[in-house]
Write an enzyme that holds these catalytic residues in place. Structure first.
Site, mmCIF file in Angstrom:
data_model
loop_
_atom_site.group_PDB
_atom_site.id
_atom_site.type_symbol
_atom_site.label_atom_id
_atom_site.label_comp_id
_atom_site.label_asym_id
_atom_site.label_seq_id
_atom_site.Cartn_x
_atom_site.Cartn_y
_atom_site.Cartn_z
ATOM 1 N NE ARG A 70 -7.109 4.599 4.978
ATOM 2 C CZ ARG A 70 -6.272 4.888 5.972
ATOM 3 N NH1 ARG A 70 -6.715 5.059 7.186
ATOM 4 N NH2 ARG A 70 -4.979 5.016 5.751
ATOM 5 N NE ARG A 98 -0.292 11.222 10.178
ATOM 6 C CZ ARG A 98 -0.672 10.190 9.434
ATOM 7 N NH1 ARG A 98 -1.922 9.742 9.506
ATOM 8 N NH2 ARG A 98 0.174 9.602 8.618
ATOM 9 C CB CYS A 146 -4.467 6.908 10.680
ATOM 10 S SG CYS A 146 -5.014 5.428 9.832
ATOM 11 C CE LYS A 193 -1.766 1.790 3.991
ATOM 12 N NZ LYS A 193 -1.654 3.242 4.206
ATOM 13 C CG ASN A 194 2.129 2.879 3.561
ATOM 14 O OD1 ASN A 194 0.979 3.226 3.270
ATOM 15 N ND2 ASN A 194 2.508 2.634 4.796
ATOM 16 C CG ASP A 236 2.564 1.643 9.647
ATOM 17 O OD1 ASP A 236 2.270 2.553 10.453
ATOM 18 O OD2 ASP A 236 2.894 1.863 8.462
#
Ligand code: EPZ
Length: 419
Positions: free
Chosen positions: A400, A125, A120, A25-26, A308
């Site tokens: 997601r 952030r 999230c 994903k990232n 994560d």
């Protein structure tokens, strides 16, 4: 209605069999916007069919890209006709990685107007390091009414030292610098596998990025990038999730399509806790029959234990004999899931960035919710090791980031269904 969907997990089954890991994903959410810099068609393979990827592709289409799905994991993107450098609030609010549009649009048009992103909630952030990098390239950056305005006459190569190791800022600066004149040097860069994957993608399209995977990245600006084919790496965090699931539930699982090197910190911790881990060229086998023992986990940037996987590690430590600790070394606030885990009988005390976890004989099934993406995955694994039935709500977080999560778990013996 999808919002009312829940996962119903009956705990107690051992996990046995094989599971194949999807594309990262990232990495995908960085590589896809990087296509904005390319003149011609980029064929991107091994993209995971998850909501975050669908959203970032939709964003590109709204900017004017022509996108064609070849199959569910392969997409062809042609950004030649992108006609705007503006990404409004409604477009970007749905995910954090939409801030990569700033770097990519800057690299393409020398300007970008992108609303502040969503994502999230882990406390503050900030994006100061992204801005520091852009400014070093000669970009004027202003925040007005929740919108990032960035503009330069030309982008000039630069040398930047990142004050914090940031995946997002490193990627954003690479994107902006890839066509800047001269050689840009990023010091104290993030070393995560997805940073390397982005650099490899750009190089495959004609860029000159060296040193990704170390803390000094050198980007020699090129005139143009042209199209080509690229395949996204396997997802380190999805692989780690299944490794932890197998160790927590017990059994014997072969996790295929992984890069074992990316998972060394997880492998070491599982072995320390007395699970068995065998590494192959592109697979990892995790099994456990005996009791898990306590451990201390500290999350730090790659190659350290990934933040994560921190919520998943918490579930594992609940199952271990003795008192364990987790120290969160990346985010200010990433223990929101703990209250949910406590509903299932977990004994966890959180103080600041540290959690003290006392092992329990078993967790007990309960209705819980996914508070964020990885917190949600942790609830599912807790359900697998809990006694009785666990119902997990707010699945949009899990969807997601995990492709076919419940199907993959059911394939290795979990009693899980979505209703
Ligand atoms: C990426 O987020 C990942 N997201 C996150 O994964 C992951 O938790 C995080 O990296 C750390 O590994 C994506 O790749 C899309 P950072 P990112 O910038 O880039 C501070 C998941 O579950 N910081 O590396 O936003 C920041 O506050 C997601 O898949 C600054 O101070 O994270 C944090 O403490 C959730 N200033 C630390 O750096 C800045 O300008 C690391 O953040 C930027 C960051």
């Amino acid at each position: 209605m999808p919002a009312l969907e829940k996962l119903v997990v009956t705990g107690g089954n051992k996990l046995v069999g094989e599971v194949t890991i999807s594309g990262a994903k990232n990495a995908a959410v960085a590589v896809i916007p990087a296509a904005i810099l390319v003149e011609g068609v980029c064929r991107i393979e091994n993209i995971p069919a998850i909501k975050d990827v669908a959203i970032i592709i939709e964003m590109l289409e709204q900017l004017g890209a022509i996108v064609q799905y070849i199959d569910k994991n392969t997409v062809e993107i042609d950004c030649t006709k992108i006609h705007t450098y503006t990404a409004p609030y409604e477009m970007v609010i749905r995910m954090r990685a939409s801030y990569y549009l700033v770097g990519a649009l800057l690299g393409r048009f020398n300007r970008a107007k992108v609303a502040f992103p969503g994502g999230c909630d882990f406390g503050v952030r900030p994006i100061d390091q992204h801005i520091k990098g852009f400014e070093a390239l000669g970009v004027k950056v202003q925040m007005k009414h929740g919108i990032i305005h960035a503009a330069a006459d030309t982008l000039k190569a630069t040398q930047v030292y990142m004050d914090v190791v940031s995946v997002g800022a490193t990627i954003n600066l690479i994107l902006a610098a890839v066509k800047a004149k001269g050689t840009t040097i990023i010091e104290n860069a993030a070393k995560e596998p997805h940073v390397v994957d982005l650099a490899n993608f750009l190089n495959a399209m004609g860029a000159n990025v060296k040193g990704a995977g170390t803390d000094v990245i050198k980007i020699r600006g090129v005139e143009r990038l042209t199209g080509g084919t690229y395949s996204i790496i396997p997802d380190q965090i999805e692989a780690g999730t299944f490794m932890i699931a197998a160790a927590a539930a017990g059994g014997d699982v072969l996790i295929k399509n992984v890069i074992p090197k990316h998972l060394e910190s997880v492998t070491a911790k599982l072995v320390e806790m007395k699970a068995n881990v065998e590494e192959y060229d592109d697979a990892i086998r995790v099994s456990r029959t005996g009791k898990l023992v306590k451990a201390n986990v500290k999350t730090i940037p790659y190659p350290g234990f990934p933040t994560d996987l921190q919520p998943l590690a918490a579930v594992l430590l609940c199952m271990a004999e003795g008192t364990s600790t987790i120290t969160e070394g990346v985010w200010d606030s990433r223990f929101q899931y703990v209250d949910e885990l406590k509903r299932m009988g977990a004994k966890i005390k959180v103080e600041g960035r540290m959690a003290v976890i006392e092992g329990v004989e078993r967790l007990s099934g309960a209705p819980v919710k996914a508070v964020d993406l990885r917190g949600g995955a942790a609830m599912v694994i807790a359900g697998l090791v809990g006694e009785g039935i666990t119902e997990i709500r707010d699945l949009s977080h899990i969807d997601r980031g995990y492709e076919y999560f419940e199907e993959k778990l059911a394939g290795i013996g979990a009693d899980i269904r979505r209703i």
